[in-house]
Design a protein around this motif. Sequence first.
Motif, PDB file in Angstrom:
ATOM      1  N   LYS A   1      60.053  32.802  42.489  1.00 48.70           N
ATOM      2  CA  LYS A   1      59.294  33.828  43.200  1.00 48.70           C
ATOM      3  C   LYS A   1      59.818  35.241  42.962  1.00 48.70           C
ATOM      4  CE  LYS A   1      56.500  30.999  45.389  1.00 48.70           C
ATOM      5  NZ  LYS A   1      55.071  30.950  45.021  1.00 48.70           N
ATOM      6  N   PHE A   2      60.960  35.378  42.275  1.00 48.64           N
ATOM      7  CA  PHE A   2      61.581  36.692  42.130  1.00 48.64           C
ATOM      8  C   PHE A   2      61.276  37.332  40.784  1.00 48.64           C
ATOM      9  CE2 PHE A   2      64.147  34.655  45.348  1.00 48.64           C
ATOM     10  CZ  PHE A   2      64.381  35.672  46.260  1.00 48.64           C
ATOM     11  N   ILE A   3      60.865  38.596  40.828  1.00 51.09           N
ATOM     12  CA  ILE A   3      60.914  39.440  39.653  1.00 51.09           C
ATOM     13  C   ILE A   3      62.373  39.850  39.469  1.00 51.09           C
ATOM     14  CG2 ILE A   3      60.224  41.699  38.727  1.00 51.09           C
ATOM     15  CD1 ILE A   3      57.651  41.428  40.363  1.00 51.09           C
ATOM     16  N   PRO A   4      62.909  39.906  38.227  1.00 52.77           N
ATOM     17  CA  PRO A   4      64.300  40.337  38.045  1.00 52.77           C
ATOM     18  C   PRO A   4      64.599  41.643  38.774  1.00 52.77           C
ATOM     19  CG  PRO A   4      63.453  39.502  35.991  1.00 52.77           C
ATOM     20  CD  PRO A   4      62.294  39.519  36.948  1.00 52.77           C
ATOM     21  N   THR A   5      65.759  41.683  39.413  1.00 57.05           N
ATOM     22  CA  THR A   5      66.105  42.829  40.244  1.00 57.05           C
ATOM     23  C   THR A   5      66.346  44.086  39.423  1.00 57.05           C
ATOM     24  OG1 THR A   5      68.443  42.250  40.169  1.00 57.05           O
ATOM     25  CG2 THR A   5      67.162  41.360  41.995  1.00 57.05           C
ATOM     26  N   ALA A   6      66.185  45.227  40.068  1.00 53.57           N
ATOM     27  CA  ALA A   6      66.543  46.520  39.485  1.00 53.57           C
ATOM     28  C   ALA A   6      67.658  47.120  40.329  1.00 53.57           C
ATOM     29  CB  ALA A   6      65.336  47.457  39.467  1.00 53.57           C
ATOM     30  N   SER A   7      68.737  47.558  39.681  1.00 51.21           N
ATOM     31  CA  SER A   7      69.881  48.157  40.378  1.00 51.21           C
ATOM     32  C   SER A   7      69.994  49.604  39.944  1.00 51.21           C
ATOM     33  CB  SER A   7      71.161  47.382  40.039  1.00 51.21           C
ATOM     34  OG  SER A   7      71.019  46.022  40.380  1.00 51.21           O
ATOM     35  N   LEU A   8      69.669  50.516  40.841  1.00 55.40           N
ATOM     36  CA  LEU A   8      69.485  51.915  40.467  1.00 55.40           C
ATOM     37  C   LEU A   8      70.695  52.795  40.710  1.00 55.40           C
ATOM     38  CD1 LEU A   8      65.931  52.433  41.982  1.00 55.40           C
ATOM     39  CD2 LEU A   8      66.551  51.492  39.762  1.00 55.40           C
ATOM     40  N   GLY A   9      71.636  52.324  41.523  1.00 56.47           N
ATOM     41  CA  GLY A   9      72.726  53.213  41.891  1.00 56.47           C
ATOM     42  C   GLY A   9      72.182  54.419  42.635  1.00 56.47           C
ATOM     43  N   GLU A  10      72.614  55.607  42.199  1.00 54.07           N
ATOM     44  CA  GLU A  10      72.184  56.845  42.860  1.00 54.07           C
ATOM     45  C   GLU A  10      71.044  57.532  42.127  1.00 54.07           C
ATOM     46  OE1 GLU A  10      75.229  60.113  41.121  1.00 54.07           O
ATOM     47  OE2 GLU A  10      76.166  58.401  42.130  1.00 54.07           O
ATOM     48  N   ALA A  11      70.520  56.902  41.063  1.00 55.38           N
ATOM     49  CA  ALA A  11      69.541  57.561  40.201  1.00 55.38           C
ATOM     50  C   ALA A  11      68.277  57.946  40.966  1.00 55.38           C
ATOM     51  CB  ALA A  11      69.171  56.653  39.037  1.00 55.38           C
ATOM     52  N   PRO A  12      67.790  59.174  40.813  1.00 54.81           N
ATOM     53  CA  PRO A  12      66.520  59.559  41.432  1.00 54.81           C
ATOM     54  C   PRO A  12      65.357  58.917  40.691  1.00 54.81           C
ATOM     55  CG  PRO A  12      67.333  61.329  40.048  1.00 54.81           C
ATOM     56  CD  PRO A  12      68.415  60.283  40.070  1.00 54.81           C
ATOM     57  N   ILE A  13      64.243  58.730  41.394  1.00 52.15           N
ATOM     58  CA  ILE A  13      63.086  58.050  40.833  1.00 52.15           C
ATOM     59  C   ILE A  13      61.892  58.997  40.806  1.00 52.15           C
ATOM     60  CG2 ILE A  13      61.584  56.032  41.030  1.00 52.15           C
ATOM     61  CD1 ILE A  13      64.595  55.500  40.591  1.00 52.15           C
ATOM     62  N   ALA A  14      61.253  59.095  39.646  1.00 50.43           N
ATOM     63  CA  ALA A  14      60.055  59.934  39.534  1.00 50.43           C
ATOM     64  C   ALA A  14      58.929  59.347  40.383  1.00 50.43           C
ATOM     65  CB  ALA A  14      59.616  60.027  38.075  1.00 50.43           C
ATOM     66  N   ASN A  15      58.212  60.199  41.067  1.00 49.26           N
ATOM     67  CA  ASN A  15      57.061  59.799  41.882  1.00 49.26           C
ATOM     68  C   ASN A  15      57.425  58.739  42.926  1.00 49.26           C
ATOM     69  OD1 ASN A  15      55.311  61.475  40.298  1.00 49.26           O
ATOM     70  ND2 ASN A  15      55.235  59.850  38.750  1.00 49.26           N
ATOM     71  N   ASP A  16      58.612  58.856  43.472  1.00 50.36           N
ATOM     72  CA  ASP A  16      59.077  57.895  44.472  1.00 50.36           C
ATOM     73  C   ASP A  16      58.271  58.077  45.758  1.00 50.36           C
ATOM     74  OD1 ASP A  16      60.459  56.264  46.186  1.00 50.36           O
ATOM     75  OD2 ASP A  16      62.436  56.957  45.582  1.00 50.36           O
ATOM     76  N   PRO A  17      57.541  57.035  46.202  1.00 45.30           N
ATOM     77  CA  PRO A  17      56.751  57.174  47.431  1.00 45.30           C
ATOM     78  C   PRO A  17      57.593  57.124  48.702  1.00 45.30           C
ATOM     79  CG  PRO A  17      56.564  54.955  46.606  1.00 45.30           C
ATOM     80  CD  PRO A  17      57.364  55.723  45.588  1.00 45.30           C
ATOM     81  N   ASP A  18      58.851  56.688  48.568  1.00 48.57           N
ATOM     82  CA  ASP A  18      59.707  56.556  49.740  1.00 48.57           C
ATOM     83  C   ASP A  18      61.119  57.039  49.402  1.00 48.57           C
ATOM     84  OD1 ASP A  18      60.635  55.865  52.269  1.00 48.57           O
ATOM     85  OD2 ASP A  18      61.036  53.780  51.686  1.00 48.57           O
ATOM     86  N   PRO A  19      61.269  58.324  49.049  1.00 48.42           N
ATOM     87  CA  PRO A  19      62.594  58.816  48.645  1.00 48.42           C
ATOM     88  C   PRO A  19      63.531  58.864  49.837  1.00 48.42           C
ATOM     89  CG  PRO A  19      61.054  60.638  48.844  1.00 48.42           C
ATOM     90  CD  PRO A  19      60.254  59.386  49.013  1.00 48.42           C
ATOM     91  N   PRO A  20      64.810  58.525  49.631  1.00 49.68           N
ATOM     92  CA  PRO A  20      65.777  58.621  50.741  1.00 49.68           C
ATOM     93  C   PRO A  20      66.001  60.077  51.123  1.00 49.68           C
ATOM     94  CG  PRO A  20      66.889  58.100  48.682  1.00 49.68           C
ATOM     95  CD  PRO A  20      65.424  58.009  48.402  1.00 49.68           C
ATOM     96  N   ARG A  21      65.987  60.341  52.421  1.00 53.50           N
ATOM     97  CA  ARG A  21      66.178  61.708  52.909  1.00 53.50           C
ATOM     98  C   ARG A  21      67.631  61.992  53.266  1.00 53.50           C
ATOM     99  NH1 ARG A  21      61.693  61.104  57.453  1.00 53.50           N
ATOM    100  NH2 ARG A  21      62.759  59.084  57.438  1.00 53.50           N
ATOM    101  N   THR A  22      68.413  60.940  53.432  1.00 48.57           N
ATOM    102  CA  THR A  22      69.825  61.090  53.784  1.00 48.57           C
ATOM    103  C   THR A  22      70.634  60.073  52.973  1.00 48.57           C
ATOM    104  OG1 THR A  22      69.757  59.440  55.568  1.00 48.57           O
ATOM    105  CG2 THR A  22      69.188  61.726  56.145  1.00 48.57           C
ATOM    106  N   ASP A  23      71.955  60.251  52.973  1.00 41.89           N
ATOM    107  CA  ASP A  23      72.807  59.277  52.298  1.00 41.89           C
ATOM    108  C   ASP A  23      72.655  57.898  52.926  1.00 41.89           C
ATOM    109  OD1 ASP A  23      73.668  61.255  50.641  1.00 41.89           O
ATOM    110  OD2 ASP A  23      75.706  61.401  51.479  1.00 41.89           O
TER     111      ASP A  23
END
Length: 253
Positions: free
Chosen positions: A216-238
């Motif tokens: 049932k799993f799509i292979p995971t993505a591990s982003l670290g601190e990398a920003p994401i283009a067109n992120d619909p839910d960007p983190p606002r705080t650490d």
Amino acid sequence: MTAIAAAAALAAGAVATDDALAQARITGTITANHGDSLTVRGSAGDTPVSLTPATEIRGTSGVLGVRGEEHPASDLIPGLIVDIDIVPGAPVLTAEKVTFKNSDLRTAEQISAGLVGTEGRVAENTARIDNFGTLTSAGRTSVYFNVGSAALSDEGRRSLDDIAAQAKALNTPFRLAVVGRADPTGNAEANRRLSERRAQAVTDYLMHNAGVTPEKFIPTASLGEAPIANDPDPPRTDAEARRVTVTIGVTPR
């Protein structure tokens, strides 16, 4: 679209660098045993690994994992979490040694027992949603972590139980996209590895505690601190950045 790209599209993630070929050790979950080879799913996606008669296969027990016993290749079943040491200089990825926890083998056997008699249905469902590019989001949750930690909180476990129940209640096949992140403090590579451990902790919990089977799993993505283009839910705080997002993907009707 590749499986990892699909995870990115579903959960506003990015593709993790596929460096499995350069690693002396591969850690992940077995998704298939073909007799003379395994398919192992880790942070870099699905990796084929050859087995030979010389491959050492050991299960470990105890807190430190120092007690070990030999196992046959038939015990390398889907759902089992393994560490694989690669034969140096081999023309293809070949396992020199495969190790796993005996407790994880028992868990994988329980998962396998639950699948008895459903292989045809699983294959049918997988075929219907194998075109990852057509998946759309049918639900999402985020699990948050303490600084420098990949340990799940009680609240995180409840969130994962809820998203698993939501997915299994759907009247349609689904896949789960798991995307790990970290806050921007500290070393970027260390943050990527931390996000990988967080994503693995979430995946392990969903498989071993919430009843979500490996296919049932799509292979995971591990982003670290990398920003994401067109992120619909960007983190606002650490604090918001120290998270793993789990998204339910389904085929649109």
